[in-house]
Design a protein around this motif. Sequence first.
Motif, PDB file in Angstrom:
ATOM      1  N   ALA A   1      -6.764  -8.059  24.629  1.00 47.08           N
ATOM      2  CA  ALA A   1      -6.172  -7.893  26.141  1.00 47.08           C
ATOM      3  C   ALA A   1      -6.695  -6.825  26.630  1.00 47.08           C
ATOM      4  N   PHE A   2      -7.810  -6.314  25.898  1.00 44.23           N
ATOM      5  CA  PHE A   2      -8.768  -5.014  26.774  1.00 44.23           C
ATOM      6  C   PHE A   2      -9.706  -5.804  27.925  1.00 44.23           C
ATOM      7  N   VAL A   3     -10.771  -6.388  27.894  1.00 43.13           N
ATOM      8  CA  VAL A   3     -11.361  -7.891  27.884  1.00 43.13           C
ATOM      9  C   VAL A   3     -10.355  -8.515  29.393  1.00 43.13           C
TER      10      VAL A   3
ATOM     11  N   ILE B   1     -14.015 -11.361  33.979  1.00 45.41           N
ATOM     12  CA  ILE B   1     -14.653 -11.920  33.660  1.00 45.41           C
ATOM     13  C   ILE B   1     -14.479 -12.659  32.236  1.00 45.41           C
ATOM     14  N   GLY B   2     -13.149 -13.781  32.224  1.00 45.40           N
ATOM     15  CA  GLY B   2     -13.355 -14.230  31.698  1.00 45.40           C
ATOM     16  C   GLY B   2     -12.404 -14.814  30.552  1.00 45.40           C
TER      17      GLY B   2
ATOM     18  N   ALA C   1     -16.366 -11.927  19.797  1.00 43.26           N
ATOM     19  CA  ALA C   1     -16.981 -10.301  20.124  1.00 43.26           C
ATOM     20  C   ALA C   1     -17.973 -10.098  18.632  1.00 43.26           C
ATOM     21  N   LYS C   2     -18.783  -9.772  18.747  1.00 42.99           N
ATOM     22  CA  LYS C   2     -19.814  -9.675  17.815  1.00 42.99           C
ATOM     23  C   LYS C   2     -20.077  -8.106  17.300  1.00 42.99           C
ATOM     24  N   GLY C   3     -20.109  -7.045  16.516  1.00 43.67           N
ATOM     25  CA  GLY C   3     -20.056  -5.999  16.417  1.00 43.67           C
ATOM     26  C   GLY C   3     -21.689  -5.757  16.379  1.00 43.67           C
TER      27      GLY C   3
ATOM     28  N   HIS D   1     -18.134 -12.648  24.296  1.00 42.38           N
ATOM     29  CA  HIS D   1     -18.997 -13.828  24.773  1.00 42.38           C
ATOM     30  C   HIS D   1     -17.539 -14.306  25.649  1.00 42.38           C
ATOM     31  N   THR D   2     -17.827 -14.386  26.794  1.00 50.15           N
ATOM     32  CA  THR D   2     -16.559 -14.719  27.679  1.00 50.15           C
ATOM     33  C   THR D   2     -16.861 -16.320  28.199  1.00 50.15           C
TER      34      THR D   2
END
Length: 321
Positions: free
Chosen positions: A14-16, A21-22, A27-29, A42-43
């Motif tokens: 939701a934030f992205v 930006i797609g 999402a990798k820490g 990665h989008t």
Amino acid sequence: MAVYTEVPDDEMAAFVARYGIGELLSAKGIAEGVENSNYLLHTTQGFYILTLYEKRVNPAELPFFLGLMQHLSGRGLNCPVPIVDSQGEALGRLAGRPAALVSFLDGLSVRRPTVAHCAEVGRGLALLHQAGEGFAMSRVNALSVPGWRPLAEQAGSDADKVQPGLAARVIAEIERHERDWPQGLPSGVIHADLFPNNVFFIKSKLSGLIDFYFACTDAFAYDLAICLNSWCFEADSSFNLTKGQAMLAGYESVRRLEEAEVAALPALCRGSALRFLLTRLVDWLNVPPGALVKPHDPLEYDRKLAFHQRVADARDYGLRR
């Protein structure tokens, strides 16, 4: 960089979605460093870095950091660029933390810097100092001399659990710098944390500078001292004079040091070693339970400090005039 705050998948997506930006693919820490929570996103449009601000970062200072990156990028420095959301804002909130997205830079950090890397960093640091000219905002260096005694007090007698006698040695060093810290040196925007993990290279060429969340207004030569400490010592804590010479020559190929800066360099190197000894010491003694982070060894900087205490002048760092 590190991960202190885990973000649920639905909140992350939701934030992205607010940033255009797609669609979020992964999402990798990122588990390096000690200050903020960072994720590689990665989008469908590419890669980005998400930072959730924690610990020492004052939310009121975030406009300085984000504005500085925009300014430096606009002046031609290769650094992350903040991404704005649908409302034109670069700063948002996620998982109860202030958060921002920035562009992803190509390149890799190096674990074992060569002489060529040190020369590139010297040159890149001077270019950063030049690019910062005209930036309208300023920020006091909260981790300069006035901030060192509170850090020592925070560690207290527990410092001696790390190494016997460390608490008293730290206080004696602080007292010296409180009396004799160099004043009136050329100043402006400095990075203040340009360690190897904050510099990217493609082969031996510098490709980008990252992590500006300690940036502040301070002496340019102090920034150079931080780099000498973080790039030019070997694993056995010996100072590599060839690397120091390359870094200083790289810096002076862009901006020549003034004589007052040359004279102050030993004190600045000694002080910057103390600064990182203190912050590492506090972090070592106060790792939050469950944090996905490995604190850095404070005694590495105690050994570097011991070297600087024996330095006579800037020639001992490789400065050649």
